[in-house]
Design a protein around this motif. Structure first.
Motif, short mmCIF file in Angstrom:
data_model
loop_
_atom_site.label_atom_id
_atom_site.label_comp_id
_atom_site.label_asym_id
_atom_site.label_seq_id
_atom_site.Cartn_x
_atom_site.Cartn_y
_atom_site.Cartn_z
N ARG A 91 8.28 -3.28 -5.04
CA ARG A 91 8.20 -3.80 -3.58
C ARG A 91 6.58 -3.52 -3.36
O ARG A 91 5.12 -4.06 -2.46
N SER A 94 1.31 -6.81 -11.67
CA SER A 94 3.34 -6.36 -11.47
C SER A 94 3.37 -5.64 -12.81
O SER A 94 2.21 -6.16 -13.59
N GLU A 109 3.50 -3.10 -4.40
CA GLU A 109 3.01 -3.82 -5.75
C GLU A 109 2.76 -5.38 -5.03
O GLU A 109 1.61 -5.86 -5.20
N ARG A 110 3.67 -5.84 -5.13
CA ARG A 110 4.11 -7.43 -4.73
C ARG A 110 3.17 -7.13 -2.58
O ARG A 110 2.84 -8.03 -1.61
N ARG A 111 3.65 -5.59 -2.04
CA ARG A 111 3.44 -5.22 -0.67
C ARG A 111 1.56 -5.82 -0.52
O ARG A 111 1.00 -5.87 0.45
#
Length: 450
Positions: free
Chosen positions: A215, A224, A217-219
């Motif tokens: 989460r 990734s 890394e995505r935010r």
């Protein structure tokens, strides 16, 4: 809900898992450390070295029992260098979800093997275990902090790393107590199974923390960690050489470890002079360890979070270097055992409670190759190489007297301060690096590469 409240809510659960992870990791290590120290202090060469080594040494006119620590430290450094490319290949070719549990499962399997070796009194078990525990300590801890930089962003790290460090300190306090309580009941060999069980909890924590890492890394739009980062087995060495922040980290660690090694070895020499009785010497060292742990955990709970959250990493990096420089100056004027003990406590507690968490917050702002590959080189090869080098440097300068050792320590402390200033200068350029770290790893060329 305010932004700060949301941050507290989203970081609470991973904080507890990270605390449990670091607690079990250091508790497991400190259960094993007394076993390692007993091997290093053993006068029985047959309990430490393989029989073939003992026979070879005797054939060449010298006894291994007179060079136990020198041989063990040299072997440790050699093994560390050999394992560095293996680790580089592992983190380069496997995604995080594979190589993180794999590292700890490897250590657990090793412990099961050592359990058999100690049960059967296998030849050479002491040397293998001494070297292995040093490798385990450095690699397992550097992997932990690399993973924390995946889970937490910089603002969370500033608030939480002091608490996480305190969890580790609590584990470091409990580990030796477990060893004292259990060794007479279950024996040395079964202590290794206790440590293996604690490492199994670490694997569980790794799995539970994975979702927060994804989460984060995505935010933040970061590369990734669920994909292999690539790079050669020597990528870590190249990163340390090419990237200013990593280079400054390596320089700082070199002088920090060097100053600490000079202080530790001279402390041992002074203790032998002032405390010839083994019981008195043991009590002296025990008081130092207790004071270090108490000061470290109080600092982690009461000061580290405030300093990092309010002022960033600069004060937490500068204070230990300044205290160490002042401490060596005081030792030049008054090299008494009580003064050596005070400086030793201040140095070790400052490193554990302030400098280490501050350095680790900076890794939250660099790319994954720097966190896993470059950081591993600094925390293992640079650390152990410096330790080995300054053991021999101390032997050379000690011949000129105590004052010369402390003068050399002051020079090393000044070098540490210079390294910290280099870290802070390199930190100013991390804003530009943040955009690079958001790219897919395959699109991140190293400087000088095409």
């Amino acid at each position: 809900m305010s932004a700060s409240a949301r941050l507290r809510e989203t970081s609470a659960s991973p904080l507890w898992w990270a605390l449990l992870y670091f607690f079990c990791l250091l508790c497991g290590y400190y259960v094993l450390r007394p076993v390692r120290d007993a091997m290093g202090a053993s006068a029985d060469a047959t309990a430490v070295f393989p029989a073939a080594w003992i026979d070879w040494a005797q054939a060449h006119g010298w006894a291994l029992k007179d060079f136990v620590l020198q041989v063990l430290f040299t072997c440790t450094f050699a093994v560390m260098l050999l394992l560095q490319p293996v680790y580089g290949a592992l983190v380069g070719r496997f995604p995080r979800r594979v190589f993180l549990p794999l590292v700890y499962l490897f250590f657990i399997v090793c412990l099961l093997g050592f359990h058999w070796a100690f049960q059967t009194q296998a030849s050479g078990r002491g040397m293998l275990f001494f070297v292995w525990i040093a490798v385990f300590n450095l690699f397992a801890v550097t992997v932990f902090w690399s993973y924390m930089a995946d889970v937490f962003d910089e603002h969370q790290a500033r608030r939480l790393y002091g608490y996480i460090g305190a969890g580790g300190t609590a584990g470091a306090v409990l580990g030796p107590l477990l060893t004292q309580a259990l060794v007479g009941v279950i024996g040395v060999a079964h202590l290794l199974l206790v440590s293996a069980a604690l490492l199994s909890v670490c694997v569980l924590c790794i799995v539970r923390l994975r979702g927060w890492a994804i989460r984060r890394e995505r935010r933040h739009g970061l590369a990734s960690g669920e994909a292999a980062m690539g790079g050669s087995v020597w990528a870590g060495l190249r990163l340390v050489w090419q990237r200013p922040l990593l280079r400054a980290m390596a320089i700082t660690l070199f002088f920090s470890v060097g100053a600490a090694t000079l202080l530790y070895n001279q402390q041992a020499a002074i203790a032998r002079e002032f405390y010839p009785d083994p019981a008195a010497a043991t009590a002296y060292f025990a008081r130092i360890d207790s004071a270090v742990n108490l000061l470290a955990i109080l600092t982690q709970l009461l000061l580290t979070r405030w300093l990092l959250g309010r002022f960033g990493p600069a004060p937490a990096l500068l204070l230990p270097a300044l205290v160490l420089l002042l401490g060596f100056g005081l030792l030049l004027a008054s090299p008494l055992p009580v003064m050596v003990a005070i400086v030793q406590v201040a140095q070790r507690a400052g490193e554990f409670a302030l400098a280490k968490p501050a350095r680790e917050t900076l890794y939250t702002r660099v790319d994954r190759p720097s966190r896993y590959q470059g950081k591993a080189v600094i925390d293992t090869a640079v650390f152990r190489g410096t330790d080995l080098a300054f053991v021999w440097i101390h032997k050379a300068v000690a011949a000129a007297g105590t004052a010369t050792v402390f003068a050399a320590g002051a020079i090393a402390a000044a070098g540490m301060l210079g390294g910290v200033c280099a870290i802070l200068r390199a930190r100013r350029g991390l804003g530009e690096a943040a955009s690079v770290s958001a790219l897919p790893t395959s699109a991140q060329p190293l400087r000088g590469e095409t």
